[in-house]
Scaffold this motif. Structure first.
Motif, mmCIF file in Angstrom:
data_model
loop_
_atom_site.group_PDB
_atom_site.id
_atom_site.type_symbol
_atom_site.label_atom_id
_atom_site.label_comp_id
_atom_site.label_asym_id
_atom_site.label_seq_id
_atom_site.Cartn_x
_atom_site.Cartn_y
_atom_site.Cartn_z
ATOM 1 N N ALA A 275 35.129 16.550 0.051
ATOM 2 C CA ALA A 275 36.164 16.571 1.085
ATOM 3 C C ALA A 275 36.820 17.941 1.179
ATOM 4 O O ALA A 275 37.074 18.447 2.286
ATOM 5 C CB ALA A 275 37.216 15.497 0.795
ATOM 6 N N ARG A 276 37.081 18.566 0.042
ATOM 7 C CA ARG A 276 37.731 19.880 0.053
ATOM 8 C C ARG A 276 36.817 20.964 0.614
ATOM 9 O O ARG A 276 37.278 22.055 0.935
ATOM 10 C CB ARG A 276 38.198 20.248 -1.362
ATOM 11 N N ALA A 316 35.316 14.665 15.970
ATOM 12 C CA ALA A 316 35.840 15.867 16.623
ATOM 13 C C ALA A 316 37.221 16.232 16.089
ATOM 14 O O ALA A 316 37.529 17.418 15.883
ATOM 15 C CB ALA A 316 35.895 15.643 18.138
ATOM 16 N N TYR A 317 38.056 15.206 15.871
ATOM 17 C CA TYR A 317 39.411 15.482 15.383
ATOM 18 C C TYR A 317 39.376 16.060 13.973
ATOM 19 O O TYR A 317 40.064 17.047 13.678
ATOM 20 C CB TYR A 317 40.245 14.202 15.408
ATOM 21 N N ILE A 318 38.557 15.475 13.109
ATOM 22 C CA ILE A 318 38.464 15.985 11.733
ATOM 23 C C ILE A 318 37.865 17.382 11.731
ATOM 24 O O ILE A 318 38.319 18.267 10.978
ATOM 25 C CB ILE A 318 37.646 15.019 10.857
ATOM 26 N N SER A 319 36.880 17.622 12.597
ATOM 27 C CA SER A 319 36.316 18.968 12.718
ATOM 28 C C SER A 319 37.389 19.962 13.154
ATOM 29 O O SER A 319 37.478 21.086 12.633
ATOM 30 C CB SER A 319 35.165 18.953 13.725
ATOM 31 N N HIS A 320 38.215 19.546 14.102
ATOM 32 C CA HIS A 320 39.333 20.392 14.547
ATOM 33 C C HIS A 320 40.293 20.699 13.402
ATOM 34 O O HIS A 320 40.720 21.847 13.217
ATOM 35 C CB HIS A 320 40.079 19.692 15.686
ATOM 36 N N LEU A 327 45.798 20.589 6.269
ATOM 37 C CA LEU A 327 45.609 19.855 5.018
ATOM 38 C C LEU A 327 45.241 18.392 5.244
ATOM 39 O O LEU A 327 44.598 17.777 4.394
ATOM 40 C CB LEU A 327 46.875 19.949 4.164
ATOM 41 N N LEU A 328 45.632 17.838 6.386
ATOM 42 C CA LEU A 328 45.315 16.440 6.664
ATOM 43 C C LEU A 328 43.804 16.194 6.635
ATOM 44 O O LEU A 328 43.357 15.099 6.280
ATOM 45 C CB LEU A 328 45.886 16.024 8.021
ATOM 46 N N ALA A 329 43.014 17.203 6.974
ATOM 47 C CA ALA A 329 41.557 17.050 6.972
ATOM 48 C C ALA A 329 41.056 16.616 5.609
ATOM 49 O O ALA A 329 40.182 15.736 5.502
ATOM 50 C CB ALA A 329 40.882 18.358 7.381
ATOM 51 N N TYR A 330 41.614 17.204 4.560
ATOM 52 C CA TYR A 330 41.137 16.913 3.208
ATOM 53 C C TYR A 330 41.543 15.507 2.774
ATOM 54 O O TYR A 330 40.799 14.825 2.063
ATOM 55 C CB TYR A 330 41.657 17.975 2.236
ATOM 56 N N THR A 331 42.720 15.083 3.217
ATOM 57 C CA THR A 331 43.145 13.715 2.920
ATOM 58 C C THR A 331 42.233 12.708 3.615
ATOM 59 O O THR A 331 41.761 11.739 2.996
ATOM 60 C CB THR A 331 44.602 13.493 3.362
ATOM 61 N N LEU A 332 41.971 12.915 4.894
ATOM 62 C CA LEU A 332 41.145 11.968 5.646
ATOM 63 C C LEU A 332 39.729 11.895 5.094
ATOM 64 O O LEU A 332 39.174 10.805 4.926
ATOM 65 C CB LEU A 332 41.116 12.352 7.128
#
Length: 370
Positions: A275-276, A316-320, A327-332
């Protein structure tokens, strides 16, 4: 409080079994993947989010918690469960893996291991007795014996010496363990890639009649087929009525093959580490969400997944988020990846109960080849 392992179903054509491990903080339904929370925290994920992934047991690390914040502070907080806000079962590694991973800053002898602290340069002497004392203070449900993991590629004499030292240290751990009523001490089978040494180590540990047993010293640099050979040989040597734990393994095929050999639980840093780095686990594959093809892909990560992430956010949102370094990307991604591995082992559990394991997971339990 007794620790018991109850076998609920077995597989006719393999050594796979579905069971329940009872602990003071609840049950673990096996087979099960266990997330790693080295410093009393599964990286980027809250305990509530972790519970929603289906995780039932979490790991922390003796060596790192001893350095920061110190076991006395954890004890003052009411123990490891209260300190990190996790009410389910917990396991602490002994610090033995750091004997291997931090070999450049430690010295080993029969008494124990002396580390030079990466924080302030001070010397830390960790012995079997000290490791157990720290773990008794931390208060996890399952604690691991202090062991020596020989690095891959070394000669038989070195591996045998580490195996013998692990056994001597285990006997000292058993003698030092002071919380037998509410903490289960597990021994660790070492022996490298030498199957006769693995068999001897298993025999020694089984004679001590411990509450559970782990297979260690794999996934530390060996080829996948070597790991598989060791696990297939070692797991059936451990007692049928005790929990079997394969340390440091979390890939789909390795877990499925190990379950077929009779392993019950696993841990690995893979889901949060990937994830990171912006990667998601989907259907047995690793997807790099930074790739351009995901920028306009508004589907969920996995359309078959019921996790919070797949029900609410698009690729697409996670890619964004990743491209924006949010930082929310790593949580999701961590939530999804943990859910994916837990869900994989849950599906295997259900297939064992239903008698469909060998057909439903035929692709994953095929032999590992080089």
């Amino acid at each position: 409080m007794s620790f018991t392992f109850e076998v609920q179903a077995t597989c006719s054509y393999t050594n796979a079994r579905a069971g329940v491990f009872h602990t003071p903080h609840g049950v673990v339904e096996t087979p099960r993947f266990m997330p790693v929370g080295t410093l009393a925290n599964v990286k980027t994920v809250t305990p509530a989010q972790l519970q929603d992934t289906g995780a039932q047991m979490v790991l922390s690390n003796t060596y790192h918690l001893h350095l920061q914040p110190g076991e006395d502070i954890v004890q003052m907080a009411g123990g490891l469960h209260k300190f990190m806000g996790w009410s389910g079962p917990m396991l602490t590694d002994s610090g033995g893996f750091q004997v291997f991973s931090l070999s450049e800053i430690n010295q080993i002898n029969d008494d124990g291991v002396t580390f030079r602290s990466p924080r302030d340069g001070s010397l830390i002497h960790l012995t079997p007795e000290k490791s157990i004392a720290i773990q008794n203070t931390l208060g996890a449900d399952v604690i691991m014996a202090f062991d020596e993991c020989a690095p891959p590629g070394v000669g038989r004499d070195t591996v045998e010496k580490a195996m013998e030292r692990t056994y001597e240290w285990l006997k000292r751990c058993v003698a030092a363990h002071s919380r037998k009523a509410d903490q289960a001490l597990f021994g660790i089978v070492q022996g490298g890639e030498f199957l006769d040494l693995r068999a001897e180590a298993a025999r020694q540990l089984v004679d001590l009649n411990l509450p559970g047993y782990a297979i260690g010293g794999v996934s530390v640099g060996e080829a996948p087929e070597v790991i598989d050979q060791v696990v297939q040989h070692t797991a059936p040597l451990l007692p049928q009525n005790k929990l079997r734990y394969l340390m440091g393994v979390g890939s789909y095929r390795e877990m499925a093959r190990a379950i077929a050999a009779g392993v019950d639980v696993f841990d690995c840093v893979i889901p949060t580490r990937l994830a990171r780095h912006g990667s998601a686990l989907v259907g047995g594959e690793r997807w790099n969400l930074k790739n351009a093809k995901f920028r306009e892909d508004f589907r969920p990560l996995d359309e078959t997944c019921s996790c919070y992430v797949c029900q609410n956010f698009s690729r697409a949102y996670i890619s964004h988020l990743l491209r924006s370094q949010e930082l929310l990307a790593y949580t999701l991604l961590s939530i999804h990846n943990i859910t994916e591995l837990v869900r994989f082992t849950q599906r295997i559990r259900q297939s064992i109960l239903a008698g469909t394991f060998t057909t439903e997971f035929a692709e994953w339990i095929a032999p590992v080849t080089g």
